[in-house]
Every structure is written in C-alpha cells, then in structure tokens.
Design a protein around this motif. Structure first.
Motif, PDB file in Angstrom:
ATOM      1  N   ARG A  43       0.820  -1.214   0.000  1.00 30.36           N
ATOM      2  CA  ARG A  43       0.000   0.000   0.000  1.00 30.36           C
ATOM      3  C   ARG A  43       0.856   1.268   0.000  1.00 30.36           C
ATOM      4  NH1 ARG A  43      -4.308  -1.683   4.781  1.00 30.36           N
ATOM      5  NH2 ARG A  43      -5.166  -3.525   3.751  1.00 30.36           N
ATOM      6  N   ARG A  44       2.119   1.144  -0.390  1.00 33.86           N
ATOM      7  CA  ARG A  44       3.026   2.274  -0.319  1.00 33.86           C
ATOM      8  C   ARG A  44       2.596   3.463  -1.184  1.00 33.86           C
ATOM      9  NH1 ARG A  44       8.259   0.235  -2.009  1.00 33.86           N
ATOM     10  NH2 ARG A  44       7.712   1.053  -4.048  1.00 33.86           N
ATOM     11  N   PRO A  45       2.164   3.269  -2.442  1.00 36.45           N
ATOM     12  CA  PRO A  45       1.720   4.436  -3.210  1.00 36.45           C
ATOM     13  C   PRO A  45       0.558   5.185  -2.556  1.00 36.45           C
ATOM     14  CG  PRO A  45       2.109   2.580  -4.672  1.00 36.45           C
ATOM     15  CD  PRO A  45       2.188   2.049  -3.280  1.00 36.45           C
ATOM     16  N   ILE A  46      -0.385   4.438  -1.948  1.00 36.11           N
ATOM     17  CA  ILE A  46      -1.506   5.094  -1.270  1.00 36.11           C
ATOM     18  C   ILE A  46      -1.012   5.845  -0.039  1.00 36.11           C
ATOM     19  CG2 ILE A  46      -3.702   4.694  -0.103  1.00 36.11           C
ATOM     20  CD1 ILE A  46      -4.096   2.240  -1.853  1.00 36.11           C
ATOM     21  N   ALA A  47      -0.125   5.212   0.739  1.00 36.17           N
ATOM     22  CA  ALA A  47       0.409   5.855   1.941  1.00 36.17           C
ATOM     23  C   ALA A  47       1.197   7.113   1.571  1.00 36.17           C
ATOM     24  CB  ALA A  47       1.292   4.879   2.704  1.00 36.17           C
ATOM     25  N   ASN A  48       2.006   7.032   0.518  1.00 36.63           N
ATOM     26  CA  ASN A  48       2.753   8.210   0.072  1.00 36.63           C
ATOM     27  C   ASN A  48       1.822   9.323  -0.393  1.00 36.63           C
ATOM     28  OD1 ASN A  48       5.530   7.760   0.468  1.00 36.63           O
ATOM     29  ND2 ASN A  48       5.601   6.343  -1.248  1.00 36.63           N
ATOM     30  N   GLY A  49       0.754   8.935  -1.105  1.00 35.40           N
ATOM     31  CA  GLY A  49      -0.205   9.932  -1.573  1.00 35.40           C
ATOM     32  C   GLY A  49      -0.898  10.651  -0.427  1.00 35.40           C
ATOM     33  N   LEU A  50      -1.273   9.883   0.617  1.00 39.80           N
ATOM     34  CA  LEU A  50      -1.920  10.493   1.782  1.00 39.80           C
ATOM     35  C   LEU A  50      -0.954  11.395   2.542  1.00 39.80           C
ATOM     36  CD1 LEU A  50      -3.968   7.436   3.111  1.00 39.80           C
ATOM     37  CD2 LEU A  50      -4.876   9.486   2.003  1.00 39.80           C
ATOM     38  N   PRO A  89      -0.736  20.311   0.455  1.00 38.52           N
ATOM     39  CA  PRO A  89      -1.844  21.198   0.088  1.00 38.52           C
ATOM     40  C   PRO A  89      -2.744  21.562   1.250  1.00 38.52           C
ATOM     41  CG  PRO A  89      -2.237  18.976  -0.734  1.00 38.52           C
ATOM     42  CD  PRO A  89      -0.817  19.019  -0.249  1.00 38.52           C
ATOM     43  N   VAL A  90      -2.920  20.649   2.214  1.00 42.76           N
ATOM     44  CA  VAL A  90      -3.749  20.971   3.371  1.00 42.76           C
ATOM     45  C   VAL A  90      -3.122  22.119   4.162  1.00 42.76           C
ATOM     46  CG1 VAL A  90      -4.621  20.105   5.578  1.00 42.76           C
ATOM     47  CG2 VAL A  90      -4.784  18.681   3.540  1.00 42.76           C
ATOM     48  N   MET A  91      -1.810  22.023   4.386  1.00 38.90           N
ATOM     49  CA  MET A  91      -1.118  23.092   5.109  1.00 38.90           C
ATOM     50  C   MET A  91      -1.120  24.395   4.317  1.00 38.90           C
ATOM     51  SD  MET A  91      -0.171  22.018   8.035  1.00 38.90           S
ATOM     52  CE  MET A  91       0.030  20.473   8.909  1.00 38.90           C
ATOM     53  N   LEU A  92      -0.910  24.287   3.004  1.00 39.27           N
ATOM     54  CA  LEU A  92      -0.915  25.492   2.181  1.00 39.27           C
ATOM     55  C   LEU A  92      -2.287  26.148   2.169  1.00 39.27           C
ATOM     56  CD1 LEU A  92       0.638  27.363   0.301  1.00 39.27           C
ATOM     57  CD2 LEU A  92       0.053  25.829  -1.590  1.00 39.27           C
ATOM     58  N   CYS A  93      -3.332  25.320   2.091  1.00 37.54           N
ATOM     59  CA  CYS A  93      -4.703  25.831   2.105  1.00 37.54           C
ATOM     60  C   CYS A  93      -4.999  26.560   3.414  1.00 37.54           C
ATOM     61  CB  CYS A  93      -5.676  24.671   1.916  1.00 37.54           C
ATOM     62  SG  CYS A  93      -7.407  25.151   1.888  1.00 37.54           S
ATOM     63  N   ASP A 106      -5.014  20.368  -5.074  1.00 36.11           N
ATOM     64  CA  ASP A 106      -3.828  19.558  -4.793  1.00 36.11           C
ATOM     65  C   ASP A 106      -4.127  18.500  -3.741  1.00 36.11           C
ATOM     66  OD1 ASP A 106      -1.288  18.605  -4.559  1.00 36.11           O
ATOM     67  OD2 ASP A 106      -0.401  20.431  -3.772  1.00 36.11           O
ATOM     68  N   MET A 107      -4.906  18.883  -2.739  1.00 33.77           N
ATOM     69  CA  MET A 107      -5.276  17.979  -1.663  1.00 33.77           C
ATOM     70  C   MET A 107      -6.045  16.758  -2.174  1.00 33.77           C
ATOM     71  SD  MET A 107      -7.690  18.977   1.568  1.00 33.77           S
ATOM     72  CE  MET A 107      -7.112  20.667   1.402  1.00 33.77           C
ATOM     73  N   ILE A 108      -6.892  16.979  -3.139  1.00 36.54           N
ATOM     74  CA  ILE A 108      -7.668  15.874  -3.726  1.00 36.54           C
ATOM     75  C   ILE A 108      -6.824  15.083  -4.717  1.00 36.54           C
ATOM     76  CG2 ILE A 108      -9.720  15.309  -5.089  1.00 36.54           C
ATOM     77  CD1 ILE A 108     -10.966  17.919  -4.030  1.00 36.54           C
TER      78      ILE A 108
END
Length: 500
Positions: free
Chosen positions: A142-149, A155-159, A303-305
C-alpha cells in the motif's frame, strides 16, 4: 528449546496498524516542509517595501529555504541512518521554531536569509526526508496510497497557511506573524514523536543471539589480538569510506537513477517559482490581498484531492508497472499549465489556472518519491533521497531568483511563467523518452539473462549425458577386450611370483 523461526530476522512492512499513525505524522511533517516556503510568500510584497528590495532579492528568501531543505538531504539521511527518524524530526521542529522566532527580530534582508532561509530551511530538511523514509519501512503493498496520503499534507497546510498568514499580517504585522508561525512549527516535534521505530520489537530477540555469537568468538580466540586489530582497522578508515556507509555512491552507476536525477534537476528549475509569485502576480494586476491569497487556497484544495487520488491510480495494476511514464506525463502537464497562464488576464482566469496547476502539482508531488523507490528499491532509497536532494538544490536555489530577475527586467510576470513552463515540458519529454529507453534495456537484459540460464542448463544436461555415455562405453565397450585380457595376464604373473 529451539529458537523461533523468525529469530534475528527483520520484520517486514506491516502495511497498516501503527503505520497509519505514522502516515498522519508524516502528513503534518511533510505538509510544513513543502507548504511553509510557499505560504510565507504572502508577506513578500510588504517585506519588500519595508526593506526596499527588488523582486529577485526577496525571492532569495524562499530559494535559500527550499535549497537548504533539499541540499541538506544527505545530512538528514545520515542522521536517520544513525539515530532513526523520530529524534531527527523532533530536532528539526525545534530548529524551525528557533529560525522563525529569530526572523521576527531581523533588521536586514541578509538576516532574513540566515534565519528564515538557512535555519528554518535546515529544520524543514530534518522533517522531510525522515518522514518519507519511514513510510517506506511501514508500507510495501500500500506504499503508493500511503505516500499519496502523506504528501496530501502539503496542500492541506498550504490551504490553511495562505489565509492564516494574511490574517496574521493584518492583525500583527509580519514580525508578529513570524513569532506565531515559529510556535506553530513546533508541532513538527509532536509529529516526530509518532514515528515509532519499526525494529524496536525485535531488539530483545536479536540481543541473546548477538551475545552467544560474541561469547563463541571469545572462546575460540586465545587472545584479544583479533579484536584489537579490527578496532585499529576501523579507526584507519578515511572519511569517504565512513560517508559511504550511509550514502551509496554506487547509485551513480544505476541507469534508472541517473535518468531520474537529470530529469528532476531540470524540472526543479521551474517547479516552485510559479507558486512563489502567484499571489504577488495577482496583486500586481489589481486583485485585493485576500482574493490573491485565496488563489493559493484553491490550488491547495485541488492539490489535496489530487495527491491521494494519484496514489490510488498509481497503485493500480495498469499504471504501477509503468509508473515512470505517468510521472513524465505529470511533469509535462504541469509545464503546459504555466505556458497557458499568461492568457489569464483577470481573476477568473487565474482561478482556472490555479485549479489546473493544483491538479498537475499534486500529481507530480504524489509520485516524486514513489517513482524513485520504484527505480532503486526500498533498501537503497534512503541513500537515493539524500543524493537526489543535494543535486536538486542548485536548480531549486536558482529557480525563483531567475523568475524574479525576469520580472524586474521586463516588468511583466508572463516571461517568468513561460520560462517555467518551457523547462518543465522539456523535463517531462526527456523523462518519457529516457524511461522508454530504460524499459527497453531492462526487458533486453532480462531476456539475455534468461537465455544464459537456459544455455547453462542445456550445457549441464549435455555434459551429464556425455559422462553417462563415457561410463557405459568404458564398462561395456568391445574395443577394450584385448586390454582386459592383457591386464588379466599381468595379474596372473604377479600372483605366480608372489606364490614363489
């Protein structure tokens, strides 16, 4: 009692459990590392007026911070290999807080370079690499999903930071805002505390085995001379050999790693400048401060999505075997957005640009480290991250100041966006072509390897058959009958002599 089957064996990635808590910690840590240099761009116009500097001079603040964050990658990797991710991230959070609090008392732009650029940038470096590395230890399937999250933290911090910084500036000025931001960055210490070492549970299993091995060596050795010789040899290693224990320089012989490195060094020449100058560009064409800051929030929301969605797509059975192509397309798509940005002459045009820019930016960031791990593997990933970031820091350092120089020279932002777009399209095209070549070479090498295995197998079978035939010929061949009779005659004569 026999030892357990897994005694002394390092555990595999759990792909879940506490790993999701680690992902949350990486979400916070990576979010600050990536979003903070972009979020403080809200203060640039006011700081520029306060110190009477040009666009290129004020752009050096973000450039130095980003370059330090990436350039200190090898130092961060060495510290992680030596001490683990948890203490490194906690120490990095402390440095971030100290740097921003010190920046609130700066009286010149040079002091801002040191406090915000170097000190805070180095603290962010100690947050970024350990967070990425520890995800690779907790996840495999599940590494790609974990990296994506985890990458969605940016983006959350930037938002959050974009409107927050504007609010802080309106109420406390840029100096008071820097004091508050320094306190906020201390949350990185909390995120680092969540990075529990994955090998801690096996320490009690390995210790008895190591003690038994040590006792056996001492019993078999009559003196302590071999131990002393080993210590002297270790002390005689030069600096390069010691560094090579933590950074695998043999990666520069790895074809896929070199392709990735060249493409990314070129890409970062135009990767960060559009974000740094987006809000100042909006203010330049007459848009108010809060609407300009909201453009960064729009970019961050998309970006967050895009990041976790990209992680899911990259983890699919159709994309993951050829994830390098997907990464190349994302970079070229990002550059295309910048090339079209000068067509946006009003606020709605910039909103559309921010939406597509956020999508392209999220796609690149979600796969930035996943594609590197796909090329070099998890075992060499720590060294690869350190070597890549030190090479990338040069173009990261030059990107925003070059954009600021173009703005100062022509008095227009469009040349900066065109430059960034052209560079990124070129980088994406290079990576696509070279990855195609790399995949072809890998397939060819795999085919040759299998052919050699089949040839060696057929040779072994042929030799075995030839040996069996020779054995049967020696035993039953009619041409050896005269030799047999002669040997029997000699045997009789010898026997007769012995009897006499």
């Amino acid at each position: 009692m026999p030892p357990p089957a897994n005694a002394g064996r390092a555990p595999g990635p759990p792909d879940g459990g506490w790993g999701w808590v680690v992902v949350f910690g990486a979400f916070v840590s990576i979010g600050f590392a990536y979003a903070f240099p972009k979020g403080i761009a809200i203060f640039y116009k006011e700081i520029q007026d306060f110190f009477g500097t040009s666009y290129s001079e004020i752009a050096w603040v973000s450039s130095i911070m980003l370059a330090t964050t990436y350039g200190a990658g090898p130092i961060s990797s060495i510290l992680v290999n030596r001490y683990g991710s948890r203490p490194v991230v906690i120490f990095g959070g402390l440095l971030c807080g100290i740097g921003m609090v010190s920046a609130a008392f700066c009286t010149s732009i040079l002091q801002l370079y040191i406090c915000v650029g170097f000190i805070t940038g180095f603290g962010l470096a100690l947050n970024l690499q350990p967070s990425v590395i520890i995800i690779g230890k907790y996840f495999l399937k599940r590494r790609p999903i974990a990296n994506g999250l985890a990458m969605a933290g940016s983006p959350v911090m930037l938002c959050t930071l974009a409107p927050l910084n504007q609010f802080l500036f309106d109420n406390f000025g840029w100096r008071g805002s820097f004091l508050i931001l320094g306190a906020i960055l201390l949350n990185c210490c909390v995120a680092g505390a969540l990075f529990r070492p994955i090998k801690a549970a096996t320490a009690s299993v390995k210790t008895p085995k190591e003690e038994v091995t040590k006792d056996a060596m001492e019993m078999n050795s009559p003196t302590n001379v071999p131990v002393e010789i080993k210590t002297e040899e270790e002390g005689g290693k030069d600096c390069c050999e010691k560094i090579n224990q933590y950074l695998d320089f043999s990666l520069f012989k790895h074809r896929g790693f070199l392709i990735y490195l060249i493409g990314n060094v070129l890409m970062f020449l135009g990767f960060f400048a559009p974000i740094v100058f987006l809000a100042p560009y909006a203010k330049h064409i007459g848009i108010d401060e809060y609407s300009s800051a909201f453009l960064l929030s729009i970019l961050a929301i998309v970006d967050m999505i895009a990041r976790p969605t990209t992680g899911i797509v990259a983890n699919s059975k159709w994309v993951r075997p050829r994830i390098q192509y997907f990464f190349s397309f994302s970079i070229a798509f990002n550059g295309t957005c910048h090339l079209l940005c000068p067509l946006a002459s009003n606020y709605m045009g910039l909103v559309v640009y921010s939406i597509f820019f956020g999508l392209a930016f999220g796609m690149v960031c979600a796969m930035l480290f996943e594609t590197l791990m796909d090329l070099v593997g998890a075992a060499r990933f720590t060294s690869a991250v350190g070597l890549v970031t030190i090479a990338e820091c040069c173009t990261i350092l030059l990107g925003p100041p070059i954009g600021g120089t173009l703005i100062d020279t022509f008095g227009d932002y469009k040349y900066m966006f065109i430059k960034c777009g052209a560079v990124m399209v070129l980088a994406g095209t290079f990576l696509f072509i070279m990855n195609y070549y790399n995949y072809r070479m890998l397939a060819k090498e795999e085919k040759e390897r299998k052919a050699k295995e089949e040839d060696s197998k057929s040779v072994r079978t042929e030799n075995k058959g030839r040996n069996n035939w020779d054995k049967e010929t020696i035993q039953d061949g009619p041409e050896l009958e005269p030799l047999k009779e002669e040997l029997e005659g000699i045997k009789k004569e010898v026997n007769g002599t012995n009897e006499v």
